[in-house]
Design a protein around this motif. Sequence first.
Motif, PDB file in Angstrom:
ATOM      1  N   CYS A  88     169.691  -9.282  -0.928  1.00  0.00           N
ATOM      2  CA  CYS A  88     169.757  -8.628   0.383  1.00  0.00           C
ATOM      3  C   CYS A  88     170.244  -9.633   1.436  1.00  0.00           C
ATOM      4  O   CYS A  88     169.757 -10.766   1.493  1.00  0.00           O
ATOM      5  CB  CYS A  88     168.374  -8.099   0.761  1.00  0.00           C
ATOM      6  N   GLU A  90     169.665  -9.757   4.561  1.00  0.00           N
ATOM      7  CA  GLU A  90     168.736 -10.020   5.671  1.00  0.00           C
ATOM      8  C   GLU A  90     167.865 -11.247   5.361  1.00  0.00           C
ATOM      9  O   GLU A  90     167.730 -11.636   4.198  1.00  0.00           O
ATOM     10  CB  GLU A  90     167.835  -8.806   5.886  1.00  0.00           C
ATOM     11  N   CYS A  92     164.441 -11.731   6.204  1.00  0.00           N
ATOM     12  CA  CYS A  92     163.013 -11.471   6.456  1.00  0.00           C
ATOM     13  C   CYS A  92     162.182 -12.536   5.715  1.00  0.00           C
ATOM     14  O   CYS A  92     162.229 -12.608   4.479  1.00  0.00           O
ATOM     15  CB  CYS A  92     162.640 -10.077   5.975  1.00  0.00           C
ATOM     16  N   TYR A  94     159.296 -13.073   4.781  1.00  0.00           N
ATOM     17  CA  TYR A  94     158.265 -12.724   3.794  1.00  0.00           C
ATOM     18  C   TYR A  94     158.858 -12.243   2.483  1.00  0.00           C
ATOM     19  O   TYR A  94     158.161 -12.064   1.505  1.00  0.00           O
ATOM     20  CB  TYR A  94     157.368 -11.600   4.370  1.00  0.00           C
ATOM     21  N   CYS A  95     160.168 -11.993   2.419  1.00  0.00           N
ATOM     22  CA  CYS A  95     160.681 -11.114   1.367  1.00  0.00           C
ATOM     23  C   CYS A  95     161.338 -11.852   0.198  1.00  0.00           C
ATOM     24  O   CYS A  95     162.302 -12.601   0.377  1.00  0.00           O
ATOM     25  CB  CYS A  95     161.666 -10.112   1.951  1.00  0.00           C
ATOM     26  N   GLN A  97     163.278 -10.627  -1.831  1.00  0.00           N
ATOM     27  CA  GLN A  97     164.577 -10.032  -2.158  1.00  0.00           C
ATOM     28  C   GLN A  97     165.712 -10.520  -1.273  1.00  0.00           C
ATOM     29  O   GLN A  97     166.863 -10.127  -1.444  1.00  0.00           O
ATOM     30  CB  GLN A  97     164.479  -8.510  -2.055  1.00  0.00           C
ATOM     31  N   SER A  98     165.374 -11.380  -0.305  1.00  0.00           N
ATOM     32  CA  SER A  98     166.407 -11.899   0.583  1.00  0.00           C
ATOM     33  C   SER A  98     167.290 -12.897  -0.165  1.00  0.00           C
ATOM     34  O   SER A  98     166.787 -13.787  -0.855  1.00  0.00           O
ATOM     35  CB  SER A  98     165.740 -12.587   1.780  1.00  0.00           C
ATOM     36  N   ALA A 136     167.080  -2.801  -1.677  1.00  0.00           N
ATOM     37  CA  ALA A 136     167.219  -4.016  -0.871  1.00  0.00           C
ATOM     38  C   ALA A 136     168.589  -4.043  -0.197  1.00  0.00           C
ATOM     39  O   ALA A 136     169.451  -4.845  -0.548  1.00  0.00           O
ATOM     40  CB  ALA A 136     167.015  -5.233  -1.758  1.00  0.00           C
ATOM     41  N   TRP A 137     168.763  -3.142   0.749  1.00  0.00           N
ATOM     42  CA  TRP A 137     169.986  -3.110   1.539  1.00  0.00           C
ATOM     43  C   TRP A 137     169.663  -3.412   2.997  1.00  0.00           C
ATOM     44  O   TRP A 137     168.589  -3.080   3.480  1.00  0.00           O
ATOM     45  CB  TRP A 137     170.622  -1.701   1.487  1.00  0.00           C
ATOM     46  N   ARG A 203     168.394  -8.850  12.150  1.00  0.00           N
ATOM     47  CA  ARG A 203     168.437  -7.540  12.819  1.00  0.00           C
ATOM     48  C   ARG A 203     167.361  -7.510  13.888  1.00  0.00           C
ATOM     49  O   ARG A 203     166.375  -8.244  13.779  1.00  0.00           O
ATOM     50  CB  ARG A 203     168.280  -6.374  11.841  1.00  0.00           C
TER      51      ARG A 203
HETATM   52 FE1  SF4 Z   1     164.331  -7.663   4.617  1.00  0.00          FE
HETATM   53 FE2  SF4 Z   1     164.226  -5.323   3.218  1.00  0.00          FE
HETATM   54 FE3  SF4 Z   1     166.139  -7.137   2.725  1.00  0.00          FE
HETATM   55 FE4  SF4 Z   1     163.661  -7.697   2.054  1.00  0.00          FE
HETATM   56  S1  SF4 Z   1     164.895  -6.061   1.197  1.00  0.00           S
HETATM   57  S2  SF4 Z   1     165.120  -9.093   3.062  1.00  0.00           S
HETATM   58  S3  SF4 Z   1     162.535  -6.691   3.712  1.00  0.00           S
HETATM   59  S4  SF4 Z   1     165.832  -6.019   4.656  1.00  0.00           S
END
Ligand code: SF4
Length: 348
Positions: A88, A90, A92, A94-95, A97-98, A136-137, A203
């Motif tokens: 992803c 983004e 974030c 905590y994530c 998946q980033s 995860a977009w 974002r």
């Molecule tokens: Fe952020 Fe959602 Fe991407 Fe995780 S999957 S980095 S929470 S936008």
Amino acid sequence: MPIRPPVFPPGSAHAVAHRRREDGPVSGAAAAPEGAVTRHDWGREDVLALFGLPFPDLLYRAQQAHRRHFDPNGVQISTLLSIKTGACPEDCAYCPQSAHFKTDLDVERLLPLDAVLEAAQRARDQGGSRFCMGAAWRSPRDKDLDKVLPMVARVKALGLETCLTAGMLTAGQADRLREAGLDYYNHNLDTSPEFYGEIITTRTYQDRLDTLAHVREAGMHVCAGGIVGLGEDRGDRAGLLQQLANLPRHPESVPINQLVRVEGTPLEQAEPPDALEFVRTIAVARLLMPASRVRLAAGRTDMSDELQALCFLAGANSIFYGERLLTTDNPQQNHDRQLFERLGLHPV
Ligand code: SF4
Ligand code: SAM
Ligand code: DTB
């Protein structure tokens, strides 16, 4: 083995209370009792005053609000499936998946329809009422949506409520999802507007509010909540709940996640939140949004049964059920079934 099915018969007091909240006023029902009117003009100090109540007073008030709107022993069951995992753009903090962080994650492209339907069927057979698909977009492209719309329609045809979380949406995309039969769209505010910039830079808070407005305008149910344990303070937790409660309509579903600390993310070493402060956050969410389902969402594997019981007493009435969240663990189903038995809870 399925989680035990609902026990209250249609037409019982509990069923009517449930119906009033889900479907609007039951015909012939009395006007809302005093104190049951929902507010959308909460000030930060009002919210902090609730947080600061003595714990027994706070839980008593949360129980009163909970019982006014819901069967207090009924818990809504959602099951999650990650339909597109990792990579992803983004950031974030905590994530897992980033793409900005190096975590031990198997990146996966969008799952084929059959795999999604198989998982949905399994979730339904195990007693789930809502199937939540996560992608995860940052925001789906229209050609991504072309593939997701049949997933929504076919999952709904299985008799499940449908939920999707896939990042920011345009108004047109929200309309298309609604037309395909999407019941809920999940998009979290995560934290207060002031603390937000410490956690995400790719974002804005306003971007998130705009997506929530598109979801609402398209006629879908809104699922919006946040995370406790990001290093925020009580003012930020109050700020998150204040934002959610001051939306023009309260989200029907409010997930309160405890941070799942994942190795490789900037928050892997974050201090876990104080357990009683987490319960307070649930109780204040219940008081500010009395007719919304408050979900005890991620983080339950780090909680004792007793802490989860306190969260249910504080007004949580929804969980994720199933051994996986999106990419991290959730409690074993067997354990959750025993917890429901021990507490006398039933799925709704
Ligand atoms: Fe952020 Fe959602 Fe991407 Fe995780 S999957 S980095 S929470 S936008
Ligand atoms: N990419 C989409 C988005 O961010 O809107 C949808 C998927 S994203 C994983 C959905 C939500 O999961 C996030 O908004 C966040 O609140 C929550 N979440 C993600 N990672 C988490 C973690 N490690 N602990 C707790 N909650 C988490
Ligand atoms: C929400 O508020 N929590 C869920 C759901 N909405 C999509 C996601 C939790 C994710 C926890 C980390 C993971 O499993 O990747």
